[in-house]
Write an enzyme that holds these catalytic residues in place. Structure first.
Site, short mmCIF file in Angstrom:
data_model
loop_
_atom_site.label_atom_id
_atom_site.label_comp_id
_atom_site.label_asym_id
_atom_site.label_seq_id
_atom_site.Cartn_x
_atom_site.Cartn_y
_atom_site.Cartn_z
N SER A 16 0.80 -1.23 0.00
CA SER A 16 0.00 0.00 0.00
C SER A 16 0.83 1.28 0.00
O SER A 16 0.52 2.21 -0.76
CB SER A 16 -0.99 0.01 1.18
OG SER A 16 -1.91 -1.02 0.98
N LYS A 65 -10.10 -5.98 9.86
CA LYS A 65 -11.16 -5.31 9.07
C LYS A 65 -12.52 -5.33 9.79
O LYS A 65 -13.31 -4.41 9.63
CB LYS A 65 -11.29 -5.96 7.70
CG LYS A 65 -10.10 -5.69 6.77
CD LYS A 65 -10.37 -6.26 5.40
CE LYS A 65 -9.19 -6.10 4.47
NZ LYS A 65 -9.46 -6.58 3.12
N ASN A 86 -12.21 -1.55 5.01
CA ASN A 86 -10.77 -1.51 4.67
C ASN A 86 -10.24 -0.08 4.54
O ASN A 86 -9.06 0.12 4.34
CB ASN A 86 -10.46 -2.32 3.40
CG ASN A 86 -10.83 -1.59 2.12
OD1 ASN A 86 -11.67 -0.68 2.13
ND2 ASN A 86 -10.23 -1.97 1.01
N ASP A 102 -12.75 -2.96 -1.67
CA ASP A 102 -12.26 -4.20 -2.30
C ASP A 102 -13.14 -4.61 -3.49
O ASP A 102 -12.64 -4.92 -4.57
CB ASP A 102 -12.23 -5.35 -1.28
CG ASP A 102 -11.07 -5.20 -0.31
OD1 ASP A 102 -10.03 -4.64 -0.68
OD2 ASP A 102 -11.22 -5.64 0.85
N ALA A 127 -16.59 -18.89 0.12
CA ALA A 127 -17.72 -18.25 0.81
C ALA A 127 -17.26 -17.66 2.13
O ALA A 127 -18.01 -17.63 3.11
CB ALA A 127 -18.84 -19.26 1.01
N ALA A 130 -13.45 -12.91 2.03
CA ALA A 130 -13.04 -12.34 0.75
C ALA A 130 -14.22 -12.38 -0.24
O ALA A 130 -14.46 -11.41 -0.97
CB ALA A 130 -11.85 -13.10 0.18
N ASN A 149 -18.60 -23.76 -2.78
CA ASN A 149 -17.65 -23.73 -1.67
C ASN A 149 -17.44 -25.13 -1.11
O ASN A 149 -18.33 -25.98 -1.18
CB ASN A 149 -18.20 -22.82 -0.57
CG ASN A 149 -17.17 -22.52 0.49
OD1 ASN A 149 -16.04 -22.17 0.17
ND2 ASN A 149 -17.55 -22.68 1.76
N GLY A 242 -4.79 -10.96 -8.73
CA GLY A 242 -5.47 -9.82 -8.09
C GLY A 242 -4.64 -8.55 -7.94
O GLY A 242 -5.02 -7.66 -7.19
P1 ATR Z 1 -11.08 -15.08 3.77
O1 ATR Z 1 -11.47 -14.06 4.76
O2 ATR Z 1 -9.71 -14.90 3.19
O3 ATR Z 1 -12.11 -15.34 2.74
P2 ATR Z 1 -11.99 -17.29 5.33
O4 ATR Z 1 -13.14 -16.49 5.83
O5 ATR Z 1 -11.25 -18.16 6.28
O6 ATR Z 1 -10.88 -16.39 4.66
O7 ATR Z 1 -12.52 -18.18 4.11
C1 ATR Z 1 -11.69 -18.94 3.38
C2 ATR Z 1 -12.44 -19.52 2.18
O8 ATR Z 1 -11.54 -20.33 1.46
C3 ATR Z 1 -13.60 -20.42 2.57
O9 ATR Z 1 -14.57 -20.37 1.55
C4 ATR Z 1 -12.92 -21.78 2.63
O10 ATR Z 1 -13.80 -22.86 2.47
P3 ATR Z 1 -14.66 -23.44 3.74
O11 ATR Z 1 -15.84 -22.52 3.90
O12 ATR Z 1 -15.00 -24.81 3.34
O13 ATR Z 1 -13.69 -23.38 4.92
C5 ATR Z 1 -12.03 -21.66 1.42
N1 ATR Z 1 -10.87 -22.56 1.45
C6 ATR Z 1 -9.76 -22.48 2.20
N2 ATR Z 1 -8.88 -23.45 1.89
C7 ATR Z 1 -9.44 -24.17 0.89
C8 ATR Z 1 -9.03 -25.30 0.11
N3 ATR Z 1 -7.84 -25.90 0.31
N4 ATR Z 1 -9.88 -25.76 -0.84
C9 ATR Z 1 -11.06 -25.17 -1.05
N5 ATR Z 1 -11.51 -24.09 -0.36
C10 ATR Z 1 -10.71 -23.60 0.59
#
Ligand code: ATR
Length: 275
Positions: A16, A65, A86, A102, A127, A130, A149, A242
């Protein structure tokens, strides 16, 4: 000199300050933009101190955040739907305005890349936070979104969360695998999972990838991300990580603070050269 900063933990690798300094140079604005490392339980203390001592605007990154959202007195609609903040700006009446740039930053980058139009069918993988952060601007733009998801319940929750604005679909992973020649054709696939951080890729069928599908990873790295590499290996020709989103979201923060939109195209090109 006007004071700005990005707050996070970790913060060392934040891009940033570089991006905002390029914006400032380009627009002739004098500002001091720094990185502030925040110990995990110290967010409120640090941010109050910053604004009490002349801070004008702040960017907030992981993992603060949500706390930033609670800290603000006024929340923009897009930040409300993102559930996190953010960007913070102190108003003339000394209120803290919380925004989230974002999602709009992503939309702008997708438009720059010509990856999106208002009728695009988007497959959104993930889900978590992000994913929630980017849905509102995409549906406001008109796109149809299907969320997939690893944990189906989380996909259902996110769909319900946006139900009053626009119907979003969600699919079980198995359904995506079974309906291999389904009627829905996705124009754009967005990886919003955190899987890339650990070098993994989400489990989706390669049959949805072809040379006409746009593939976008919210994640970025010096090297190509595992997800994008997988997409290319399965026939994708139009891919992006990104980095453009990072610069565009910064530009919207800059606009909130200064009322001037920097020329991001030049910055994206320059920035890519630095890496
Ligand atoms: P962020 O805030 O970065 O989105 P998060 O809230 O922890 O982080 O969410 C991570 C997302 O990545 C979730 O959708 C997670 O799936 P789950 O809801 O099943 O936990 C997904 N994710 C993380 N690692 C993954 C993997 N190896 N394969 C598929 N989905 C993954």
């Amino acid at each position: 000199m006007k004071l700005f900063a990005v707050f996070g933990n970790p913060i060392k690798h934040s891009q940033s300050p570089i991006i905002h300094n390029l914006f400032a140079k380009q627009t002739g604005i004098l500002q001091n933009y720094t990185k502030i490392y925040v110990p995990i339980n110290n967010f409120y203390e640090k941010i109050f101190y910053f604004f009490k001592n002349g801070g004008i605007g702040a960017n907030i990154t992981t993992p603060f955040k949500k706390e930033a959202y609670k800290f603000c007195n006024i929340i923009t609609t897009r930040a409300k739907y993102a559930g996190v903040v953010n960007t913070i700006k102190i108003t003339n009446s000394k209120k803290f305005l919380g925004d989230n740039t974002d999602g709009i930053g992503l939309l702008k980058d997708l438009q720059n890349l010509k990856f999106i139009n208002s009728t695009s069918n988007i497959l959104l993988i993930g889900a978590g936070g992000a994913a929630q952060g980017i849905i509102y601007p995409l549906i406001k733009f008109g796109c149809n979104i299907t969320v997939i998801n690893r944990t189906y319940q989380n996909a259902k929750n996110i769909v319900e969360y946006f139900n009053n604005i626009k119907k979003i679909n969600c699919l079980k992973l198995e359904d995506l695998f079974i309906n291999l020649d389904n009627t829905i054709k996705y124009n754009l696939i967005i990886n919003a999972t955190s899987s890339s951080i650990k070098g993994n890729i989400p489990n989706i069928p390669s049959s949805i990838i072809n040379q006409d599908v746009f593939c976008y990873d919210l994640f970025y790295n010096i090297k190509i991300t595992p997800f994008l590499k997988w997409c290319i290996n399965h026939g994708a020709k139009k891919i992006s990580d990104g980095i453009g989103m990072l610069i565009e979201q910064a530009a919207y923060s800059f606009y909130l603070w200064h009322g001037i939109m920097p020329n991001t195209k030049i910055i994206i090109q320059k920035y890519k050269k630095y890496n």
